[in-house]
Design an enzyme around this catalytic site. Structure first.
Site, PDB file in Angstrom:
ATOM      1  N   HIS B 108       0.818  -1.223   0.000  1.00 12.52           N
ATOM      2  CA  HIS B 108       0.000   0.000   0.000  1.00 12.52           C
ATOM      3  C   HIS B 108       0.852   1.273   0.000  1.00 12.52           C
ATOM      4  O   HIS B 108       0.302   2.373  -0.050  1.00 12.52           O
ATOM      5  CB  HIS B 108      -0.952   0.017   1.206  1.00 12.52           C
ATOM      6  CG  HIS B 108      -1.980  -1.072   1.161  1.00 12.52           C
ATOM      7  ND1 HIS B 108      -2.843  -1.229   0.104  1.00 12.52           N
ATOM      8  CD2 HIS B 108      -2.265  -2.079   2.030  1.00 12.52           C
ATOM      9  CE1 HIS B 108      -3.627  -2.290   0.326  1.00 12.52           C
ATOM     10  NE2 HIS B 108      -3.285  -2.829   1.489  1.00 12.52           N
ATOM     11  N   ASP B 147      -2.853 -10.552  -2.841  1.00  8.80           N
ATOM     12  CA  ASP B 147      -3.426 -10.129  -1.573  1.00  8.80           C
ATOM     13  C   ASP B 147      -4.910  -9.815  -1.794  1.00  8.80           C
ATOM     14  O   ASP B 147      -5.316  -9.450  -2.891  1.00  8.80           O
ATOM     15  CB  ASP B 147      -2.671  -8.877  -1.106  1.00  8.80           C
ATOM     16  CG  ASP B 147      -2.973  -8.475   0.321  1.00  8.80           C
ATOM     17  OD1 ASP B 147      -2.125  -8.746   1.184  1.00  8.80           O
ATOM     18  OD2 ASP B 147      -4.051  -7.889   0.582  1.00  8.80           O
ATOM     19  N   ASP B 236      -4.645 -13.097   2.668  1.00  4.91           N
ATOM     20  CA  ASP B 236      -5.918 -12.782   3.328  1.00  4.91           C
ATOM     21  C   ASP B 236      -7.130 -13.083   2.464  1.00  4.91           C
ATOM     22  O   ASP B 236      -8.242 -12.708   2.809  1.00  4.91           O
ATOM     23  CB  ASP B 236      -5.923 -11.322   3.802  1.00  4.91           C
ATOM     24  CG  ASP B 236      -5.082 -10.410   2.924  1.00  4.91           C
ATOM     25  OD1 ASP B 236      -4.744 -10.822   1.803  1.00  4.91           O
ATOM     26  OD2 ASP B 236      -4.772  -9.292   3.359  1.00  4.91           O
TER      27      ASP B 236
END
Lengths: 558, 448
Positions: B108, B147, B236
């Site tokens: 990020h 992700d 995740d």
């Protein structure tokens, strides 16, 4: 008085030590088929010299277990594994008699899959029917919950009372299931032979010197009582190099970073001492191609010794790795490393003319002078030793690190001293140390450093506890420690206290209580267990140990 | 056969806060599982030692405001350093592929760094990519971000870079942080179509993801022909993750890596610390090392539990068709954009830093260069956590910069030095591998 005996592959060395002096040292060739006989013949000479004086402690370092395992002469032993989910079963190529059982435990000691009692009984029957009566049982995460291993052990004991059964959680409590399985397997394999040997030694020493404590030297450079060794024979592997390293440390006695170089005839053994403590093999002792959970010194053995042959090949100088016999000056047919140092440093060893004559021939073939040749040989030997030492530093510095702190404060090995042992050490070590820009250390007792190391090494013991306050349990090694934690506000200090209590208890059991007060903490980790932003508990891992060192009465050599 | 390189850096002494998902405990059970399995002892695996990235390594990618030292934690520097260790091991052919199991994560983090976004300070993969380019001369790479969260940082960093194919599949941004990663985000005007987003509906299963792998990701990689494939390996998407809503399994992740065959994988997110991470990390290592993973499963794994709905499969099929077409049009679109003949292409936006509640305002101008992908000028302002307000101006030369852009960019920097506006002026000169910071107040210039 103290006695130390190191039964090596070729020779058995023994010393009688008292008040800082070696009163007598004895060296006998080792009879491989009669270790007990060799050992007792050395012991008898030492006891004869001691006369009526009280020998308080006798420490033995033997190759019995090493030989059994290294030569594959161990008896057939079944390995019963409960691996659960994870690596394929084909990853566990340890015993030709391996059986897989249902049952799974996770990292927090929770049961994932129950074992199947019927399957266990069927497997035990198969083991029995194939004439095997030694069984090792190992389950993944059995160090966090031993219930499945216990269940298999109980079934085996009740159905086949004559079987020797070992469970892995009792032998080694650290993480690493394959290493635990191997260590347990080797333990089951050697236990009977070791106990037979221990019986013989116990009776023999009991008859000769009934008031002496008998200890066995372990791979980690510490001792354990003969009695305690009966449950863990594997800990006695590789005690020879441990004896030598402990001996050099006993002679140099300072908390320095040092490298100990044991220069033998065919090989040189290099080990590192970091701030006065010997460096362990980070992955445990490697036995028969398998890593184990046995703490052993990180010893690098290189094929270069005093008897390494020196010759010319296609116009190049070659040093080793073969040994064709002793040095020319000692009657050998070929010139060796020792011959070169003999001339170079004017050692006056044996027949120096023979050194000169044989080396001159090599020098002639290479078209250099004798002096140049000796210089080149010395450089080559020193370079090779230095390179290996530096590689060992590098490996130590490059050990994986799991904390930011460890990476930011990256460790760096700064050498202070080179310690030499072995017959050729006085010729080679000063040059090596000078090249590395550090001091060297040689001692008149260096030739018997191994037996001396055994004589004065103190007991060692390490205990690790894993506490899970969420599940209110603790487990620990060695010996399948377990219990419950009741205190709600259990903290790191409590975990430390628990570990020390466990160590005290274990040292009492092993007759090592005198040293329990010297235990220190070497591992401390705590984690908050958080689920959905609230704390459910804490996990602690604490390790305490009585580190390798020397017995109280040892105050150095005179 | 060469082994798989693994670096395991759990940062057991670092957390964003004691109860934060990004806390010490995150890789604890993964440690337990990996160590108990003894997988690092296997001949198929070789474990490596971490190292610290330098401020210069970070500056190849980021403009840290005011500077790297005060902006980036040591933990992040180790994490990025670990990715570089894996890059070295791979490029020096010590290993056949490599997996950095590291925290803190990075995907990020964007070009300009005012603080922590989505648990990330700096972008581990991007730092590694520019290191690979500088050290080993690699040019074309693909990053596949697996992700569950859109890899908005990596997307932003490589937005204008046509030599990096950035593919992110993630849970639909309408339902999850960071709220971006839609199909119309396709890259800058000169790098159109080398950013490909694949937003998936919540509860998508192994079946859905493998359809996307087989019919979109792998064909694009085949056509793009990167020198290196990087898996930005978040974990995740797992059915038990507490921060997201997908239905992938550990085995699904293992198969994904078997298909993708990444050269280097770098761990990103994944916060199901007990039920998922230990098994997914094992699965990825096993898949990359070629170890049979059919005996690997989560404790509560049930092969019949998740079934892809027909409706979702329809959506996935149309998504795949749509994005494959967008990808295949990329060169045409870039050509058309160039033909417009604009000198600069400008855009403005706000960037929110969720971890620290910061709002950055940014304007970006890209030179529409006829010969290369153009250099970037970014002006950025933000009130930091400390209360201090920063306004900075950044000039970035791409790794494959043409001499004309390089000269103009350097001239821009010299001109700006003479008539300074904000607090700091930065020049990221990847050609000379020189990174300059000019502090307006003192007139002091530092070069890395």
């Amino acid at each position: 008085m103290l006695i130390g005996i190191d039964v090596g592959g070729t020779y058995t060395d023994g010393v009688l030590f008292s008040e800082g002096s070696v009163l007598l040292s004895v060296k006998h060739p080792t009879e491989e088929n009669d270790l007990e006989g060799t050992l007792l013949s050395v012991l008898d000479e030492l006891l004869a010299r001691a006369g009526r004086a009280d020998v308080r402690r006798i420490v033995l370092s033997t190759t019995l277990v090493t030989n059994l395992l290294a030569t594959g002469r161990g008896e057939r032993t079944a390995l019963l594994l409960l691996p659960g989910s994870g690596l394929p079963f084909s990853a566990y190529r340890i015993s030709p008699d391996t059986y897989f059982l249902k049952g799974g435990i996770d990292f927090r000691g929770r049961q994932i899959e129950a074992p199947d009692a019927k399957e266990v009984e069927e497997v035990l029957k198969k083991v029995h029917d194939s004439g095997i009566d030694r069984v090792a049982v190992a389950g993944k995460f059995s160090n966090r919950n031993d219930a499945h291993e216990r269940m298999v052990e109980d079934r085996a004991r009740s159905l086949y009372p004559h079987m020797d059964v070992c469970t892995s959680n009792e032998i080694a409590g650290r993480l690493n299931f394959p290493r635990r399985a191997v260590t347990c397997y080797y333990t089951a394999m050697t236990m009977r032979e070791w106990n037979r040997f221990a019986d013989g030694i116990e009776a023999a020493i009991g008859a000769r010197s009934p008031r002496s404590d008998v200890h066995i030297l372990k791979a980690d450079g510490g001792t354990t009582t003969l009695e305690a060794s009966r449950k863990r024979p594997c800990e006695t592997v590789f005690s020879g190099p441990a004896a030598s390293t402990m001996g050099t440390m006993a002679l140099s006695r300072e908390s320095l970073n040092a490298v100990s170089v044991d220069i033998g005839g065919t090989t040189s053994d290099i080990s590192l001492v970091i701030e006065g403590l010997p460096l362990y093999a980070s992955k445990g002792a490697l036995i028969g191609g398998h890593l184990t959970h046995i703490n052993s010194f990180a010893v690098r053995s290189i094929p270069l010794g005093g008897d390494s042959r020196v010759y010319e090949e296609s116009g190049e100088l070659r040093v080793g790795p073969m040994r064709l016999g002793p040095a020319a000056c000692l009657g050998g047919a070929e010139p060796t490393v020792t011959d070169a140092f003999n001339l170079l440093n004017g050692l006056g060893l044996g027949n120096a003319d023979a050194s000169r004559e044989k080396l001159q021939a090599v020098a002639g073939r290479l078209g250099v002078s004798l002096e140049e040749l000796c210089g080149k040989i010395a450089d080559e030997v020193v370079d090779r030793l230095e390179r290996n030492i530096e590689e060992m530093f590098g490996l130590w510095e490059d050990e994986p690190a799991y904390k930011v702190w460890e990476v930011v404060h990256r460790r760096k090995f700064e050498l202070h001293r080179v310690i030499g042992i072995g017959a050729a050490a006085p010729a080679i070590i000063p040059m090596l140390a000078a090249k590395m820009g550090v001091e060297h250390f040689l001692h008149r007792y260096s030739p018997v450093a191994n037996a001396l190391g055994a004589a004065v090494a103190r007991p060692t013991l390490a205990v690790e506890v894993h506490v899970d306050t969420g599940r209110r349990t603790y487990t620990g090694s060695p010996g399948g420690l377990k219990g419950t934690v009741e205190k709600r506000s259990f903290q790191l200090e409590d975990a430390r206290e628990l570990a020390l209590d466990c160590l005290k208890e274990a040292s009492r059991e092993r007759g090592l209580a005198d040293y329990a007060g010297e235990a220190h903490v070497y591992l401390e980790e705590q984690f908050n267990v958080i689920r959905g932003f609230t704390q459910e508990g804490k996990l602690f891992d604490v390790g305490v140990q009585i580190a390798p060192g020397f017995i109280h009465e040892y105050k150095g050599v005179a | 056969m060469k082994p798989t390189g693994v670096i395991f850096f759990p940062a057991f002494d670092w957390a964003i806060s004691p109860t934060h998902p990004e806390r010490e405990e995150r890789l604890l059970y993964t440690r337990d599982q990996l160590f108990e399995e003894g997988i690092m002892d296997m001949p198929e695996v070789r474990e490596y030692h971490p190292r610290l990235a330098t401020a210069k390594d970070v500056s190849r990618v980021h403009f840290c405001v005011p500077d790297v030292e005060s902006r980036v934690t040591e933990a992040h520097m180790v994490s990025a350093g670990c990715a570089m260790v894996m890059a070295d091991a791979f490029m020096q052919k010590e290993v056949k592929n490599a997996f950095a199991i590291i925290r803190p994560p990075g995907h990020h983090a964007m070009t300009v760094v005012h603080g922590n976004r989505g648990f990330c300070d700096i972008n581990n993969e991007a730092v590694m990519v520019e290191y690979l380019r500088r050290t080993y001369g690699v040019r074309r790479l693909a990053i596949v971000d697996t992700d569950v969260h859109h890899g908005d940082g990596s997307q932003e960093i490589f937005w204008d870079d046509p030599d990096v194919l950035f593919i992110s599949f993630h849970q639909d941004g309408r339902t999850l942080y960071p709220g971006s990663g839609f199909t119309n985000e396709l890259g800058g005007p000169l790098a159109h179509g080398t950013t490909i987003n694949i937003p998936m509906a919540p509860r998508t299963t192994d079946e859905g993801i493998h359809y996307i792998m087989d019919n979109l990701v792998l064909p694009m990689l085949d056509e793009f022909k990167p020198e290196l494939v990087i898996n930005s390996a978040g974990q995740d998407n797992h059915y038990s993750d507490p921060l997201a809503n997908m239905s992938f399994t550990a085995r699904g992740y293992a198969i994904l890596n078997q298909k993708l065959r990444p050269d280097i994988a770098v761990l990103e997110g994944g916060y199901s610390v007990e039920t998922a991470l230990p098994y997914i990390n094992m699965g990825i290592i096993m898949a990359m090392a070629g170890i049979d993973f059919s005996n690997l499963r989560e404790p509560d794994y049930n092969p019949t539990r998740f079934k892809e709905s027909a409706k979702n499969m329809d959506y996935i099929r149309s998504l795949v068709t749509h994005q494959l077409a967008a990808f295949r049009e990329r060169e045409k679109v870039v050509e058309a954009n160039r033909k417009e003949g604009r000198e600069y292409y400008g855009s403005s936006r706000g960037i929110f830093y969720d971890t620290e509640y910061l709002q950055e305002e940014q304007r970006l101008d890209l030179r529409m260069c006829p010969d290369c992908c153009g250099y970037r000028r970014i002006s950025s302002s933000c009130v930091h956590h400390s209360g201090r307000s920063y306004s900075v101006f950044c000039i970035s030369l791409p790794a494959a910069c043409c001499p004309d852009c390089a000269a103009r960019a350097r001239q821009d920097y010299e001109d700006m030095k003479k008539k300074p506006g904000g607090d700091y002026l930065y020049l990221q000169d990847r050609i000379e591998d020189e990174y300059k910071t000019f502090e307006t107040r003192t007139g002091r210039e530092t070069t890395l």
